[in-house]
Design an enzyme around this catalytic site. Structure first.
Site, PDB file in Angstrom:
ATOM      1  N   HIS A  46       0.803  -1.227   0.000  1.00 27.73           N
ATOM      2  CA  HIS A  46       0.000   0.000   0.000  1.00 27.73           C
ATOM      3  C   HIS A  46       0.836   1.276   0.000  1.00 27.73           C
ATOM      4  CE1 HIS A  46       1.025  -0.360   4.241  1.00 27.73           C
ATOM      5  NE2 HIS A  46       0.939   0.952   4.245  1.00 27.73           N
TER       6      HIS A  46
HETATM    7  C1  UD1 Z   1      -1.865   4.539   6.146  1.00 28.93           C
HETATM    8  C2  UD1 Z   1      -0.593   4.996   6.860  1.00 28.93           C
HETATM    9  C3  UD1 Z   1       0.456   3.902   6.832  1.00 28.93           C
HETATM   10  C4  UD1 Z   1      -0.122   2.584   7.315  1.00 28.93           C
HETATM   11  C5  UD1 Z   1      -1.333   2.242   6.449  1.00 28.93           C
HETATM   12  C6  UD1 Z   1      -1.906   0.888   6.827  1.00 28.93           C
HETATM   13  C7  UD1 Z   1      -0.114   7.402   6.796  1.00 28.93           C
HETATM   14  C8  UD1 Z   1       0.774   8.439   6.215  1.00 28.93           C
HETATM   15  N1  UD1 Z   1      -0.008   6.175   6.250  1.00 28.93           N
HETATM   16  O1  UD1 Z   1      -1.648   4.504   4.757  1.00 28.93           O
HETATM   17  O2  UD1 Z   1       1.553   4.277   7.653  1.00 28.93           O
HETATM   18  O3  UD1 Z   1       0.838   1.546   7.235  1.00 28.93           O
HETATM   19  O4  UD1 Z   1      -2.291   3.271   6.608  1.00 28.93           O
HETATM   20  O5  UD1 Z   1      -3.119   0.589   6.250  1.00 28.93           O
HETATM   21  O6  UD1 Z   1      -0.872   7.686   7.683  1.00 28.93           O
HETATM   22  N2  UD1 Z   1      -8.820   4.574   1.884  1.00 28.93           N
HETATM   23  C9  UD1 Z   1      -9.969   3.867   1.714  1.00 28.93           C
HETATM   24  N3  UD1 Z   1     -10.483   3.186   2.792  1.00 28.93           N
HETATM   25  C10 UD1 Z   1      -9.850   3.208   4.019  1.00 28.93           C
HETATM   26  C11 UD1 Z   1      -8.666   3.932   4.160  1.00 28.93           C
HETATM   27  C12 UD1 Z   1      -8.162   4.588   3.084  1.00 28.93           C
HETATM   28  O7  UD1 Z   1     -10.538   3.839   0.629  1.00 28.93           O
HETATM   29  O8  UD1 Z   1     -10.330   2.587   4.952  1.00 28.93           O
HETATM   30  C13 UD1 Z   1      -8.253   5.356   0.779  1.00 28.93           C
HETATM   31  C14 UD1 Z   1      -8.183   6.833   1.121  1.00 28.93           C
HETATM   32  O9  UD1 Z   1      -9.326   7.510   0.817  1.00 28.93           O
HETATM   33  C15 UD1 Z   1      -7.017   7.301   0.331  1.00 28.93           C
HETATM   34  C16 UD1 Z   1      -6.141   6.080   0.266  1.00 28.93           C
HETATM   35  O10 UD1 Z   1      -6.938   4.936   0.567  1.00 28.93           O
HETATM   36  O11 UD1 Z   1      -7.393   7.667  -0.951  1.00 28.93           O
HETATM   37  C17 UD1 Z   1      -4.989   6.187   1.217  1.00 28.93           C
HETATM   38  O12 UD1 Z   1      -5.418   6.246   2.555  1.00 28.93           O
HETATM   39  P1  UD1 Z   1      -4.603   7.001   3.690  1.00 28.93           P
HETATM   40  O13 UD1 Z   1      -5.458   7.090   4.878  1.00 28.93           O
HETATM   41  O14 UD1 Z   1      -3.992   8.230   3.143  1.00 28.93           O
HETATM   42  O15 UD1 Z   1      -3.358   6.109   4.043  1.00 28.93           O
HETATM   43  P2  UD1 Z   1      -2.923   4.619   3.772  1.00 28.93           P
HETATM   44  O16 UD1 Z   1      -2.372   4.472   2.410  1.00 28.93           O
HETATM   45  O17 UD1 Z   1      -4.002   3.690   4.175  1.00 28.93           O
END
Ligand code: UD1
Length: 354
Positions: free
Chosen positions: A199
């Site tokens: 991820h």
């Molecule tokens: C985050 C953490 C990372 C951790 C990871 C585990 C930061 C900088 N990164 O990354 O350290 O290892 O989580 O999972 O905080 N999204 C969804 N559903 C969700 C969560 C996210 O669709 O439940 C989407 C968001 O809308 C976004 C993308 O996934 O577009 C990234 O999500 P984000 O919360 O920025 O961080 P992660 O990549 O999950």
């Protein structure tokens, strides 16, 4: 003593669970605040349920957008609620956007700050998590750390007081739920398979990089079936690429904690860019091919079962061949990764007066 725990993502939940379950044993009360960073049922509700975490007192429901926008929106929301709890300490865990937002809000409100898993450094400023680690540690009052390299990193940055090496709290969760994990049915029916998770922005946000990794995984899946638990971030990027996935590279949504652990613990090896999985595979003695050029968790490489595979094409496949030939290294469990970190943390907290 009263603590306020701030969490927001799947790995945060896994790290806070042992403190939540042990607090009352030490006469400590707590409040649990969810920023909402992870909102998907798979990444939040299922993990809360499996870890037997109580529902958070407040869910700020702040998610999506860039790290800067996420952190920016969390700050005023935290500012308005944290004083209501009048905690002795704010506790943040790990290295996520929720961690750093919790830390900044706490310090600006004059509250004392504890960072669990402090001191880890990858030295890689292109990772949002590295910025979050360094900023959080720069304003932390009490550090609880997982491995000795973290103590040295903190010392180099001038933090010598209130630094406690207590072991890895994620392993507390793993050990606590181990009997239940063993009893779980395995949703994967193949007798021999490898598990994939991925991820990190560095791997999934650049189309060429993601294309190369997926092409490598397609090839590897001809040697051993692969089970790929696809994070929402990765799913969105893969959807844009429209790349052909081999039938032996099986794509599944993220699983709850217990099912995920069952699938991992029965896997032949793991390919991942997750920090938590590097730690857990080391404890489980499962080979872990870590798709990263560096790691903030050096003991998983020097002592444990992880190798870094920077070049995700050839090197990854070479390492897969080494694992399949039975010649992969065997690892050792780092000191204090024994399931008692939460108790060490809480016991130590009762002794400290700042
Ligand atoms: C985050 C953490 C990372 C951790 C990871 C585990 C930061 C900088 N990164 O990354 O350290 O290892 O989580 O999972 O905080 N999204 C969804 N559903 C969700 C969560 C996210 O669709 O439940 C989407 C968001 O809308 C976004 C993308 O996934 O577009 C990234 O999500 P984000 O919360 O920025 O961080 P992660 O990549 O999950």
């Amino acid at each position: 003593m009263k603590l306020t725990f701030i969490v927001g993502t799947r790995p945060n939940f896994v790290k806070i669970a042992p403190l939540v379950s042990s607090a009352s044993k030490f006469g400590i009360t707590y409040n649990l605040i969810h920023t909402g960073q992870h909102y998907d049922t798979h990444l939040s509700d299922d993990i809360f349920r499996d870890l037997q975490l109580p529902p958070p007192e407040i869910n700020l429901k702040i998610s999506g957008g860039s790290p800067v926008s996420q952190i920016g929106r969390m700050l005023p929301a935290l500012e308005s609620i944290l004083p209501k709890f009048s905690p002795d300490y704010i506790v943040v865990v790990g290295d996520t956007n929720s961690t750093v937002a919790g830390a900044l809000a706490a310090k600006h409100l004059g509250l004392k700050l504890i960072h669990i898993e402090g001191g880890l450094r990858s030295g890689d400023w292109s990772m949002p998590e590295e910025i979050n680690r360094v900023v959080t540690d720069s304003i932390t009052d009490i550090f609880f750390v997982t491995e000795s390299a973290a103590v040295n990193n903190l010392r180099k940055e001038g933090h010598t007081k209130n630094v406690y090496l207590v072991g890895n709290i994620m392993i507390d969760t793993l050990l606590k739920f181990r009997p239940e994990i063993l009893r779980q049915p395995n949703p994967i029916t193949e007798p021999k398979y490898a598990l994939v998770t991925m991820h990190r922005p560095a791997n999934v946000d650049q189309p060429e990089k993601l294309r190369a990794i997926l092409a490598g995984l397609n090839r590897i899946s001809q040697k051993i079936p692969l089970v790929f638990l696809v994070h929402p971030r990765t799913r969105a990027e893969m959807h844009k690429l429209k790349i052909k996935i081999s039938p032996s590279l099986r794509l599944l949504p993220p699983l709850g904690y217990l099912q995920m652990q069952k699938v991992m613990q029965n896997s032949y090896f793991v390919i991942t860019d997750s920090g938590g999985l590097q730690d857990e595979t080391t404890w489980l003695h499962i080979p872990c091919l870590t798709i990263r050029p560096n790691t903030e968790r050096p003991s998983t490489v020097s002592l444990g079962t992880s190798v870094l595979v920077h070049d995700t094409g050839k090197t990854l496949e070479t390492q897969v061949d080494i694992v399949l030939s039975g010649k992969y290294k065997t690892g050792k469990i780092p000191p204090l990764w024994d399931g008692r970190s939460a108790d060490r943390i809480l016991k130590q907290l009762l002794k400290i007066t700042l």
